[in-house]
Design a protein around this motif. Structure first.
Motif, short mmCIF file in Angstrom:
data_model
loop_
_atom_site.label_atom_id
_atom_site.label_comp_id
_atom_site.label_asym_id
_atom_site.label_seq_id
_atom_site.Cartn_x
_atom_site.Cartn_y
_atom_site.Cartn_z
N GLY A 68 -36.61 47.22 37.87
CA GLY A 68 -35.24 46.52 38.08
C GLY A 68 -35.42 45.20 37.76
N ALA A 69 -36.62 44.79 38.53
CA ALA A 69 -36.85 43.27 38.19
C ALA A 69 -37.30 42.93 36.89
N LEU A 70 -38.01 43.83 36.31
CA LEU A 70 -38.36 43.63 34.91
C LEU A 70 -37.29 43.69 34.01
N MET A 71 -36.38 44.72 34.14
CA MET A 71 -35.15 44.83 33.27
C MET A 71 -34.13 43.67 33.66
N GLY A 72 -34.22 43.32 34.63
CA GLY A 72 -33.33 42.05 34.88
C GLY A 72 -33.93 40.80 34.26
N ALA A 73 -35.26 40.66 34.24
CA ALA A 73 -35.62 39.54 33.90
C ALA A 73 -35.45 39.29 32.30
N VAL A 74 -35.03 40.28 31.59
CA VAL A 74 -34.56 40.12 30.28
C VAL A 74 -33.51 39.11 30.25
N LEU A 185 -49.25 57.49 57.29
CA LEU A 185 -49.50 56.87 55.83
C LEU A 185 -49.30 55.55 55.43
N TYR A 186 -47.85 55.24 56.03
CA TYR A 186 -47.33 54.12 55.37
C TYR A 186 -47.82 52.76 55.77
N PRO A 187 -48.74 52.64 56.93
CA PRO A 187 -49.25 51.19 57.16
C PRO A 187 -50.57 51.13 55.90
N PHE A 188 -51.02 52.03 55.55
CA PHE A 188 -52.15 51.84 54.44
C PHE A 188 -51.33 51.66 53.11
N PHE A 189 -50.38 52.34 53.04
CA PHE A 189 -49.45 52.12 51.68
C PHE A 189 -49.11 50.69 51.53
N GLY A 190 -48.58 49.96 52.59
CA GLY A 190 -47.96 48.87 52.90
C GLY A 190 -49.00 47.74 52.40
N ALA A 191 -50.45 47.92 52.75
CA ALA A 191 -51.46 46.97 52.64
C ALA A 191 -51.76 47.13 51.25
N VAL A 192 -51.83 48.32 50.38
CA VAL A 192 -51.89 48.38 49.03
C VAL A 192 -50.78 47.42 48.25
N LEU A 193 -49.57 47.82 48.85
CA LEU A 193 -48.36 47.47 48.17
C LEU A 193 -48.54 45.64 48.31
N LEU A 194 -49.05 45.16 49.36
CA LEU A 194 -48.89 43.58 49.34
C LEU A 194 -50.09 43.11 48.80
N LEU A 195 -51.32 43.91 48.75
CA LEU A 195 -52.49 43.47 47.80
C LEU A 195 -51.92 43.27 46.35
N MET A 196 -51.03 44.27 45.81
CA MET A 196 -50.61 44.33 44.52
C MET A 196 -49.86 43.04 43.92
N ALA A 197 -48.90 42.91 45.05
CA ALA A 197 -48.05 41.52 44.78
C ALA A 197 -48.79 40.35 44.74
N VAL A 198 -49.64 40.22 45.76
CA VAL A 198 -50.71 38.92 45.79
C VAL A 198 -51.41 38.97 44.60
N GLY A 199 -52.08 40.14 44.01
CA GLY A 199 -53.09 40.26 43.14
C GLY A 199 -52.39 39.64 41.62
N ILE A 200 -51.06 40.18 41.46
CA ILE A 200 -50.23 39.99 40.23
C ILE A 200 -49.95 38.44 40.18
N ILE A 201 -49.65 37.56 41.19
CA ILE A 201 -49.45 36.31 41.08
C ILE A 201 -50.67 35.39 40.94
N SER A 272 -37.46 41.42 48.29
CA SER A 272 -36.94 40.32 47.35
C SER A 272 -38.14 39.69 46.88
N VAL A 273 -38.96 39.45 47.66
CA VAL A 273 -40.43 38.61 47.41
C VAL A 273 -40.93 39.53 46.12
N ILE A 274 -41.21 40.84 46.51
CA ILE A 274 -41.73 41.60 45.66
C ILE A 274 -40.99 41.64 44.12
N ALA A 275 -39.53 41.71 44.40
CA ALA A 275 -38.64 41.42 42.84
C ALA A 275 -39.01 40.25 42.23
N LEU A 276 -39.05 39.08 42.79
CA LEU A 276 -39.42 37.71 42.31
C LEU A 276 -40.76 37.88 41.59
#
Length: 474
Positions: A68-74, A185-201, A272-276
């Protein structure tokens, strides 16, 4: 870069300041929570606050804040403003109120909340509407991660293969006690999600990309107007009715009411941070909204995520980033079906302690979701987006009536009524203009949408005054 950093700081300030205001208006206290009072080992399960927060974040952070954020960034960097202020003033308020009202009603699901404060007709409508929304979302969050995983696996493990695997996981996640699979499972998934966002920036900055600065100019290469299309396209990163179906699930797991702001309001701000991150990445990576639009058209949302991730972080880092993106929809799809099961159970007044009763509800829901995976993704997404924002509108009106019935001052109720009126205008205008709607021209859709919002506000004020007069008489 300044706009991006400023947006992050505003979100943090919104949580610390406006979130505190909303919390004070609601007034959490020391009463026993449903998790403690009705602990059944299946859906009502007391869990540590950090774990409940992580589950809530992953529940709500589906492909919405990424696709949604990618499509909204258009539409250009103007999307930053919607993500920030939509979240602080609308989305986080929506999530907090739906979760906290559920806490006060023994963990009631969203249709039961709406029915209590907007009437029995609204309750029946919401039961049907929310079930359709959740099954649509479950289908969307099956197809999108399957397409992404297929890019990383051997050819014989195609998208169809991963659809089956994901649906089998959804079956278990919907059926088993919440702390047995999701909670572990979610604590592990959460760590991956945060690493992904930081990695992209980090990848953007290291690669010398220039993060876009906020501009009010509409940069959509197809000429689509910002109102109402951007406000529908970016849902989960700003405000999403789907979240209202998830918050009651976590209301059945909180140990104390005072943790509500951290879990419900806080998870929305984190999303919202992830969306940004992804809105900034989309414009920065392709250099302009025209390039982003062309990539979305030729590669699809999944392809754009893959291309950005691999280009910025290499194969290993890119795989980690894509896995992070896969985590988002999967950890929303499983709880979408689980929430649908709870809504049906509340509707039928079926106790869910017995596996047999959970099975009777779960199997048809997953069968419907499996059938919808065969429908074109873009079509399903468009209908989901509109129904999602319409659900948010209804939930906010119910929350506003809740505050009125608790005899709160008018400005307290306005915290929910104003964003409710805004979303009423958005939803009405969109369905009048959209291809999947009535396809009316702007000169018709705009005034009708505004009139609808004003009528909704007028009805709310009228009902609030009747409530005040009745209170005065007694």
């Amino acid at each position: 870069m300044i706009s991006f950093c400023g947006a992050i700081l505003l979100l943090i300030a919104g949580y610390a300041i406006y979130g505190k205001v909303v919390e004070k208006v609601f007034g959490p206290d020391q009463r026993q929570t449903p998790a403690v009072a009705h602990d059944d080992g299946v859906d009502y399960v007391p869990m540590p606050t950090w774990r409940v927060f992580m589950i809530q974040l992953l529940n709500i952070a589906g492909t919405g804040p990424i696709f949604g954020a990618l499509m909204g960034a258009v539409f250009g960097p103007v999307v930053f403003l919607w993500i920030v202020f939509g979240s602080i003033l609308g989305g986080a308020v929506h999530d907090y109120m739906s979760g906290m009202i559920s806490l006060r009603l023994d963990g009631a699901s969203l249709p039961e909340i709406v029915g209590r404060y907007l009437g029995p007709v609204a309750k029946q409508g919401m039961r049907i509407f929310s079930l359709i929304l959740l099954v649509l979302l479950g289908a969307v969050f099956t197809t999108s991660p399957a397409l992404l995983i297929a890019r990383l696996t051997p050819e014989w493990m195609d998208a169809a293969f991963w659809v089956v695997v994901i649906l089998l996981y959804y079956f278990l996640a919907t059926l088993l006690p919440i702390d047995k699979l999701i909670g572990k499972l979610y604590p592990f998934f959460g760590a991956v999600l945060l690493l992904m966002a930081v990695g992209i920036i980090v990848g953007l900055l290291a690669g010398g990309y220039s993060l876009p600065e906020v501009s009010l100019v509409n940069q959509n290469p197809q000429g689509k107007p910002i109102w109402p299309f951007m406000f529908i396209t970016v849902a989960c990163g700003a405000i999403s009715g789907f979240h209202g179906t998830q918050s009651p699930m976590m209301a059945r797991c909180l140990r104390q009411e005072k943790d509500g702001r951290r879990v419900f309001y806080g998870a929305m701000i984190a999303e919202s941070v992830i969306a940004l991150v992804w809105a900034a990445a989309g414009v920065a990576f392709y250099g302009a909204t025209g390039g982003l639009q062309a990539a979305l058209t030729s590669l699809g949302q999944s392809g754009v995520v893959y291309e950005i991730s691999v280009s910025l972080l290499g194969i290993v880092g890119g795989a980690l980033a894509v896995i992070g993106v896969v985590v988002c929809p999967v950890t929303s799809g499983d709880t979408a079906f689980r929430s649908a099961r709870l809504i049906v159970a509340d509707w039928l007044h079926w106790d869910q302690a017995r596996v047999s009763k959970r099975l009777i509800i779960t199997v048809p829901l997953l069968a419907a979701g499996a059938a919808l995976t065969q429908v074109d993704f873009d079509v399903v997404w468009r209908y989901f987006s509109w129904s999602n924002q319409t659900l948010a509108m209804i939930t906010l009106w119910a929350a506003a009536m809740y505050l009125i019935r608790r005899d709160k001052p008018a400005w307290h109720a306005a915290l929910c009524a104003v964003p409710a009126a805004f979303m009423s205008g958005v939803s009405c205008t969109y369905i009048l203009m959209a291809e999947e709607g009535f396809r009316f021209a702007q000169n018709i859709a705009y005034p009708v949408g505004m009139a609808f919002a004003l009528v909704c506000m007028g009805v709310f004020v009228f009902r609030a005054r009747i409530r005040r007069k009745a209170q005065f008489r007694f």
